[in-house]
Enzyme design. Sequence first.
Site, short mmCIF file in Angstrom:
data_model
loop_
_atom_site.label_atom_id
_atom_site.label_comp_id
_atom_site.label_asym_id
_atom_site.label_seq_id
_atom_site.Cartn_x
_atom_site.Cartn_y
_atom_site.Cartn_z
N CYS A 1 8.69 26.34 -10.01
CA CYS A 1 7.61 25.77 -9.20
C CYS A 1 8.08 25.51 -7.77
CB CYS A 1 7.08 24.50 -9.88
SG CYS A 1 5.48 23.97 -9.26
N HIS B 1 6.38 25.97 -15.80
CA HIS B 1 7.50 25.06 -16.05
C HIS B 1 8.11 25.22 -17.42
CE1 HIS B 1 7.13 22.26 -12.53
NE2 HIS B 1 5.94 22.85 -12.48
N GLU C 1 10.89 24.00 -18.42
CA GLU C 1 11.61 22.76 -18.82
C GLU C 1 10.68 21.75 -19.48
OE1 GLU C 1 10.29 23.24 -16.03
OE2 GLU C 1 10.07 21.44 -14.79
#
Lengths: 232, 99
Positions: free
Chosen positions: A85, A194, A196
């Site tokens: 991002c 994302h 994560e």
Amino acid sequence: MRVGVVTFPGSLDERDAQRAVRLAGAEPVELWHSDHDLQGVDAIVLPGGFSYGDYLRCGAIAAHSPIMREVVDAANSGMPVLGICNGFQVLVEAHLLPGGLIRNDHGQFVRRDQQLRVENTSTAWTSGFEQGQEITIPLKNGEGGFIADAETLARIEGEGLVTFRYVGLNPNGSLNDIAGLTNERGNVVGLMPHPEHAVEAGFGPDTSTRMRSGVDGLTFFTSVVEQALARA
Amino acid sequence: MPTIVVDVMPKAELLDPAGKAVAGSLARQGKAHISGVRIGKRFEITVDEVNEAVLAEVREIAESMLSNSVIEDVIDVRVAEDHPAANAGEAHAEASVSR
């Protein structure tokens, strides 16, 4: 294996990135934007957020911060670098990846569990995926529209640098549905969604079997760890 | 203190959602004759003195930091109008790098 996670003023997701590194079996190392020290890490994550409040352009001021000189040198020497991002925006502003990212074509911030197709599995961060595998990880951004001039776009496509493509819905007007890219060497990867945030059952996207059980993002981090182990 | 003004605009061929939103609002206010709005940036850079070397440096900064050539164009780099150097006739023409 030690994986550095850089915190810039305005980073948001560095703790989640550190957690993802730990769940993949590596040791996360906190790196600070104003240092000139990578602390001997073996790979680097530039996390999501709003570095410097997105002033000037998203990622632009962070790309000129002190530690980025070391990050650029390390990336050019082949160290695995993942930009998520805002981290992806920093990578394009630092010219480690081609193209640019502009405001979403519909003008609104978007947050959704986003389906992607893995287009390139020969990068440092995608080797654990199957070619063409479809995965779902969260997406949340206001300026995620990928653009490049026609010549650059043709080169990116021709050299197979497109690493992830949006499936089902293009959430921001990105050209050719491009969600993520790699460099020629395959060690640098950047994407808007994302990974994560999809590494542990109970906290990820919904799947057909159970709510919040999606862990497709973990493969990014296990890929880089497994390649390091294979080399050792 | 002299000021150097740098104008940066999103590339003409790119969609400018912020400008489009303003144009849409104007249309809803009955300003139907306004057919488009594009939003750029103006930087005012204060320097100790203006000379060719300083202008060259600001032009370089404009290309490398203030704009991203993938998505934006530097439209103009000039000495601010109220500065004597800007009123010296040729100085303004020299200072400008219009494209």
